[in-house]
Structures are given as structure tokens and as C-alpha cells.
Design a protein around this motif. Structure first.
Motif, PDB file in Angstrom:
ATOM      1  N   GLN A  92     201.402  55.341  60.358  1.00  0.00           N
ATOM      2  CA  GLN A  92     200.388  55.529  61.420  1.00  0.00           C
ATOM      3  C   GLN A  92     199.368  54.435  60.808  1.00  0.00           C
TER       4      GLN A  92
ATOM      5  N   LEU B 197     199.647  51.587  59.848  1.00  0.00           N
ATOM      6  CA  LEU B 197     200.260  50.199  60.419  1.00  0.00           C
ATOM      7  C   LEU B 197     199.561  49.942  61.877  1.00  0.00           C
ATOM      8  N   THR B 198     199.870  51.105  62.515  1.00  0.00           N
ATOM      9  CA  THR B 198     199.622  51.004  64.022  1.00  0.00           C
ATOM     10  C   THR B 198     197.991  50.960  63.972  1.00  0.00           C
ATOM     11  N   THR B 199     197.331  51.703  63.250  1.00  0.00           N
ATOM     12  CA  THR B 199     195.909  51.526  63.146  1.00  0.00           C
ATOM     13  C   THR B 199     195.368  50.203  62.801  1.00  0.00           C
TER      14      THR B 199
ATOM     15  N   ARG C 245     196.827  47.749  63.724  1.00  0.00           N
ATOM     16  CA  ARG C 245     197.401  46.823  64.859  1.00  0.00           C
ATOM     17  C   ARG C 245     198.107  45.652  64.217  1.00  0.00           C
TER      18      ARG C 245
ATOM     19  N   ARG D 204     197.554  49.282  73.779  1.00  0.00           N
ATOM     20  CA  ARG D 204     197.158  50.556  73.347  1.00  0.00           C
ATOM     21  C   ARG D 204     195.984  51.019  73.840  1.00  0.00           C
TER      22      ARG D 204
ATOM     23  N   ARG E 145     194.750  55.529  68.739  1.00  0.00           N
ATOM     24  CA  ARG E 145     194.435  55.490  67.537  1.00  0.00           C
ATOM     25  C   ARG E 145     193.410  54.357  67.367  1.00  0.00           C
ATOM     26  N   PRO E 146     192.228  54.775  66.591  1.00  0.00           N
ATOM     27  CA  PRO E 146     191.079  53.855  66.610  1.00  0.00           C
ATOM     28  C   PRO E 146     191.518  52.561  65.945  1.00  0.00           C
ATOM     29  N   ASN E 147     190.927  51.393  66.315  1.00  0.00           N
ATOM     30  CA  ASN E 147     191.563  50.178  65.767  1.00  0.00           C
ATOM     31  C   ASN E 147     190.475  49.876  64.625  1.00  0.00           C
ATOM     32  N   GLN E 148     191.236  49.925  63.544  1.00  0.00           N
ATOM     33  CA  GLN E 148     190.646  49.514  61.989  1.00  0.00           C
ATOM     34  C   GLN E 148     189.872  48.486  62.340  1.00  0.00           C
ATOM     35  N   MET E 149     190.297  47.375  62.551  1.00  0.00           N
ATOM     36  CA  MET E 149     189.840  46.010  62.693  1.00  0.00           C
ATOM     37  C   MET E 149     188.332  46.121  63.327  1.00  0.00           C
TER      38      MET E 149
ATOM     39  N   MET F 144     192.967  51.357  51.526  1.00  0.00           N
ATOM     40  CA  MET F 144     194.385  50.647  51.919  1.00  0.00           C
ATOM     41  C   MET F 144     194.428  49.522  51.115  1.00  0.00           C
TER      42      MET F 144
END
Lengths: 358, 358
Positions: free
Chosen positions: A119, A121-123, A125, B10, B56-60, B101
Motif C-alpha cells: 500500500q 509503495l502505491t502511496t 507512487r 491514479r 490513495r493520497p499522494n505522499q509526495m 517510512m
DNA sequence: TTGTAAGCGTTATCAG
DNA sequence: CTGATAACGCTTACAA
């Protein structure tokens, strides 16, 4: 004198532009190597500004805009297994060569961790993932595939998922090992493997073992050993060894080794567990008394004089990245499978000439 | 029927907002757990939209805006050394518990890699770094510190840099081991260590060894072994062993072990190298003939019956993250040092009762 | 050759 | 309670 601010914010592209007395665009151009379009004079000013401010472009922002961040996920089931570390080294090397940054995720054998990391990882991107699956349900990986994120499997395949995969040529490796044993005079081989129904590589190895044994007309059977609770399997092994010994005619003490029986561990961790047991049961010179062979050339193999099949781990890692790279470059082709050959490393434990009495 | 677009982008927060028939702000609020300010009705619509779009919210993007991305760098000198992997496990566990992370970087013993990774980490704007330094020049790490990015050192300290550091209580561990050897009747100990002047932990261990030996009034000397070219060191060891044997009065064959001399490897990799050599020289039963002890409880230690000092690796990792976390939470205090105790794991190789003839 | 401006996906500020 | 709107740091048309 400047008070040391608690967090001297890193310089941004805007800061550099201001410092160099120009626009952000030129800075960006400089960063991206479009040097040809910059007057030498401007270039120098930019260079100076960058150095002065110790500027480092923010990858996150870059990725956000560009749509790709050069991040590739590497999910590893168990780093405790040297196999994984070696594969990892190959992956890292290849990634760097191609300008990717591997985001390494270690599931530590926990299925939840695995899901959670996927999960994550998809987050973040990631542009692609290399997976040494623990037991992912296909859907999870499917998510990536559907999102257009290429997936490369390592060492094992996942049911219901068709993607590139790279690993050891298991049938070949098992055949190589088994044939070696038989040639060395062992005609009763015990194949020891962890519960294998759910892990493709184990399954394939076990099947290959039975096939090879049959083809060679030798005796062989499979023992399932669970690392968590090895007692039953070890007892079974003892029983087998004992029976073989009993049936063998009395020999001189030196020759008491049950000559015709060999143990064949399906991977390094299993081999270690078995070796520990043998040592406990037969003493420090267990290697003289029972033959042990294994897939995975563990670091202690030489020390124990154990014959092994070494996996081309490094290449596996490199190959995985290469596959990924090709996909990222837009390659459209059916799923590929790359099976690399193992290499037999014969050591004392299975060599005919090492034990007296032939 | 929808044609499968090649890259079904996405869903973004905007998509979700549209789908839920609301503004981005509400979605953001939902994501950040500000549930109290959302009408149950809106909440449901958002929930549905998120599920429907598999959002999925984009962490970047998040990180970009927020200024922090929950990324912490973990630089490891050598994953091939099980010590590192174990520390890593602790780090991972702690990171997840705290919502970080870990961005794992493996220098693979290459000093350039190390530098390169360090640069990369700043580029990805990690919030903090845990470093098992290979040989970083302080300036590099200084960069982080100056940028307000906390640094925690693991296992070794770096000259000229004052930061939190966690590792083994080396003096304690070495004393523990040495004392054990002397108590078991070995009064001439050879300490084997890699070139140590540039690596703090090795340096400390070596010094502690000499101190302890002196305090105990025993004999002891240090041999420097280079993993890349071990021959000279191994020759020196052989010589020492040979001399001791020669000076000892003739004994029954069973007692030929040079009783008073023990080998003490400064870490796992050295121990393995030495063990391999001993096996080659003395045969499979080398353990009966020369005593070997080591810091690092390698996986093969039990197999070889080698006495070791086990490091609290997992705790070291956890502790490192904890330190980092505290700094990230704003803790302002002088650099701390956390030295965890090692644990003696006595095995046959150094136990008096295992060799005949006392 | 250089600069302006419009986003990328989020969050934060500030009005409704 | 809810939603425009302006950043965050960067790239990229599009102008100049």
C-alpha cells in the motif's frame, strides 16, 4: 552575526534564481542538463549560486510535476535469508546504473507487513515494483498492474498473476544436484523442504526432485520441515537414516556412514536447521557421517564442507531491474520468464573420495 | 465497455471531490481524520467515492505541502553482515510503530555509494537519518545537522561530529569475553580485528581488549586482519599457535590442543574468515584443537560450537529510531550516547569441560 | 537565449 | 460545517 535558525530551510529553486539574478526556468534548464541553451555567463552565475546556497533540487516536487519520481519498490520477504541480500545487491547496482532509487521494503516474513508495504509503495507512487512475495494475494499486485505500474516477480510466481519473473532454473538446479548425488554413489535421497504447496519455487523444486529421482531410477522421498517446529521432520530424518544404517551390513567403524543415503535441503535456511540437528546428534564430525547438500551456497557452507548449488543471485537482481526498466521505457510484450542456471559447488560432504572405504 | 487505457492514471483528490460532489478541502479533512467537522452524510459520500476510485493520497504531494514526508533515511555500510540486517529489523519495527517510512540505503562497502546515497537522501528531503557509517567524512553528515535534519549514528561514531549514537557497550562486551576466556584457563589471547584506526568501534574494542588483558594480568596481543587479503594475518596466527604448541610439554594426542591460547575475533566476518582457515589447517575438528570466540553471534556459531558475545542488535535499531523520533518531535538536548550490553553465549569451543585432559 | 505563467496533488487560510 | 483559493518546489509550454 547570524543567529543559527533552528531549521535553516533548504534553498529552493526560487532562492537560487534570485541569487543568480535570473528566472527559475533557467535554473531548471541548468539542472536538467540543457546546457546548450544557456549563455556561458548565465551558466556561471547559476553554478555559483547553487554552490553558495548548497542547493539540492527537491525530488518530491520534481516527481510531482513530472509524473515520475524514479522510485522503484523492492519488496523482500525475508532479509534474514542471505539469498535476499544478494539479490538486493544486484538490484541496487542495476538501479543506480539506470538512475532509479530503490525503495526497499522488508516484510520480515509477516504477511501484514507485506500488505502494508505494498500500500505504502502505491502511496509513494513508485514507478515499478520488484517483488519477492511472501504470500501476497494476487489482487494486491493486480492493483499495480492495473494502475500501469509494472511488476517483476523474483524467485517465485504468484497464482493468477501474469508478469515478468526472474529466478533460478529450479528444475535444472535440482536435477544437477540430484544427479551429482547419485553419481557419487548415493542412491537414496531425502529431499527436505518447507511446506511447499503455497510457494511456487518450493513446489517446483519438490516436483523436479521427484522427476529426477524417477528418471535416474534411484530412491528418494520428500520430508516437509517447518522451521518453526522442526521436530517432526527431524525425527523422520533420523528414522530414515537409522533404518538405512541398520539395513547396511556391519562395517568397520570408519565406514559407519550411511553411505547410500544423502540429505538434500531445498534451501539455505533448511540446510542450517538440518545441519544443527545433525551436529547435535552425530557430534562435531557429522559431516563425515551423513551427506548433506543444499540449494543456496550459504556463507557457512565452506566451513561445514557442504556441497551446494549456488544461485546466480546477483544476476537475478540485475535482471529483474532490467525487465522493469524495459517496461518503464514502454516495452509492450507478453510476460517474460527468466530462469538462470545454478552452479554446483562440490565439497567434501558428498565427495566419494573423502570418506574412507569408498 | 471501457477500453483499458494504457495507464489509468491514479485518482487524485480532485477526482474524489468531483465524485463525491464536494470540494477538495473536505476530502483533505477526511483524510486527515478531522472527522468531527464533517456531517455524517458528507462523510459517507466521501467514503464511497474513495472506495469506488480506489483513491490513495499522494505522499509526495502531501510532503511537498506539509514540509515533511515521514521519510527517514537508513544508511547501512554492509547488509552482507548479519549484524546490519538485525539492526535494520529493529529500525523497521520502530519506524512503523511511529509512522515513519525508512528509506534504506545500502552502501555495499563502497565509499562512493555512501556519499552518493547521502546526497540522494537530502534530495528526497528525509526528515532524519540513521547512519551506520562506512567512512563518511564528517562534512557530509554535517550537512544534515546544519540543515536541521537529525542524525543518529549506529555502532560507530564519526570524528568531529557530535550527535546521538547507539551501539554495543564495546568495552563491556570485550571485557566480558576476555574474562570468560581467562576464567576458562586461556591466558594467552590473540585479538583479531580488521584495520581499526579509522573505525571507532574497532578501535574501542581493541583498546578495551588490551586494557582487560592488562587488568587480568594475562598475555594478549592484537593481529590485524584484512578481509581482502587475510594471508599475512592468518600466517601470524599460525605462527603464534605453533609457538605455543611447541613450548607446551608433549601431551597425549588427545590433549594436543594448545590449551592456553585462544583466538578472539572482533566481529562476525573476521570470525568466519578465521574459522575457514582453521578448518583448512586443522581439519573438520578444528574446534577441538583451537579455541575461537567472537563478537557477533553469527548464524553458524552454534554449528561450529563457537562462543560469542551476542549484540542487542534489535534494540540498537529500535533505540536509534527512538532517538530520532525525539529529535523530530523537537527535543533540544546535548548529544546522547546509548551503549547496550552484549550477552555471552558460551559454547563448546571455550568450555573447559569439552576438551579431554582439562 | 531568457523569462512568464500555468499547473502537478495536497494542505492551510480564510471566508461563507 | 463547507468550500474557494493560494501556496509547496519544480517543470514545461509559450512568449519575448
Amino acid at each position: 552575526m547570524k543567529l543559527h535558525a533552528s531549521a535553516p530551510r533548504r534553498a529552493t529553486i526560487t532562492d537560487v534564481a534570485r541569487e543568480a539574478g535570473t528566472g527559475k526556468t533557467s535554473i531548471s534548464r541548468y539542472l536538467n542538463g540543457e546546457l546548450s541553451v544557456l549563455s556561458p555567463e548565465l551558466r556561471e552565475r547559476i553554478e555559483a549560486a547553487i554552490v553558495k546556497l548548497d542547493y539540492r533540487p527537491n525530488q518530491m516536487a520534481r516527481g510531482l510535476k513530472r509524473g515520475r519520481n524514479r522510485l522503484v519498490g523492492m519488496l523482500i520477504a525475508d532479509l534474514t535469508n542471505p539469498y535476499s541480500v544478494e539479490v538486493l545487491q544486484g538490484v541496487e547496482a542495476a538501479c543506480h546504473a539506470l538512475g532509479y532509487m530503490p525503495l526497499i521494503c522488508h516484510a520480515a516474513n509477516e504477511i501484514d507487513m507485506e500488505r502494508r508495504y505494498l500500500q505504502l509503495l502505491t502511496t509513494y507512487r513508485v514507478e515499478g515494483v520488484i517483488v519477492n512475495a511472501l504470500g501476497v494475494k494476487e489482487e494486491l499486485l493486480q492493483t499495480f498492474a492495473q494502475g500501469g505500474v509494472p511488476v517483476v516477480l523474483v524467485d517465485r510466481s504468484v497464482e493468477g498473476l501474469v508478469t515478468d519473473m526472474v529466478g533460478l532454473d529450479n528444475p535444472g538446479a535440482v536435477a544437477l544436484a540430484t544427479r551429482h548425488l547419485v553419481e557419487q554413489g548415493f542412491d537414496d535421497v531425502l529431499f527436505i523442504v518447507q511446506p511447499f504447496t503455497r510457494v511456487s519455487s518450493r513446489r517446483v523444486r519438490e516436483a523436479a526432485f521427484r522427476d529426477t529421482i524417477a528418471a535416474l531410477g534411484a530412491r528418494g522421498s520428500t520430508v516437509v520441515l517447518e522451521l518453526g517446529d522442526a521436530a517432526p521432520a527431524l525425527a523422520a530424518i533420523d528414522a530414515h537414516l537409522g533404518a538405512a544404517q541398520a539395513s547396511a551390513p556391519a562395517m568397520a567403524r570408519e565406514e559407519s556412514r550411511t553411505k547410500r543415503v544423502a540429505l538434500f535441503a531445498a534451501n539455505g535456511p533448511v540446510a542450517l536447521r538440518v545441519a544443527l540437528h545433525l551436529k547435535e546428534r552425530y557430534g562435531a564430525d557429522w559431516q563425515q557421517r551423513v551427506a548433506l547438500m543444499s540449494i543456496d551456497d550459504s556463507e557457512w557452507a565452506e566451513l561445514a564442507g557442504m556441497t551446494t548449488v549456488r544461485q546466480p543471485t546477483y544476476d537475478i537482481g540485475r535482471r529483474a531491474v532490467q525487465f522493469l526498466h524495459e517496461r518503464l521505457e514502454g516495452a509492450r510484450m507478453p510476460a517474460r520468464e527468466c530462469l538462470l542456471p545454478g552452479e554446483l559447488v562440490a565439497r567434501a560432504s558428498t565427495r566419494r573420495d573423502t570418506y574412507k572405504g569408498n
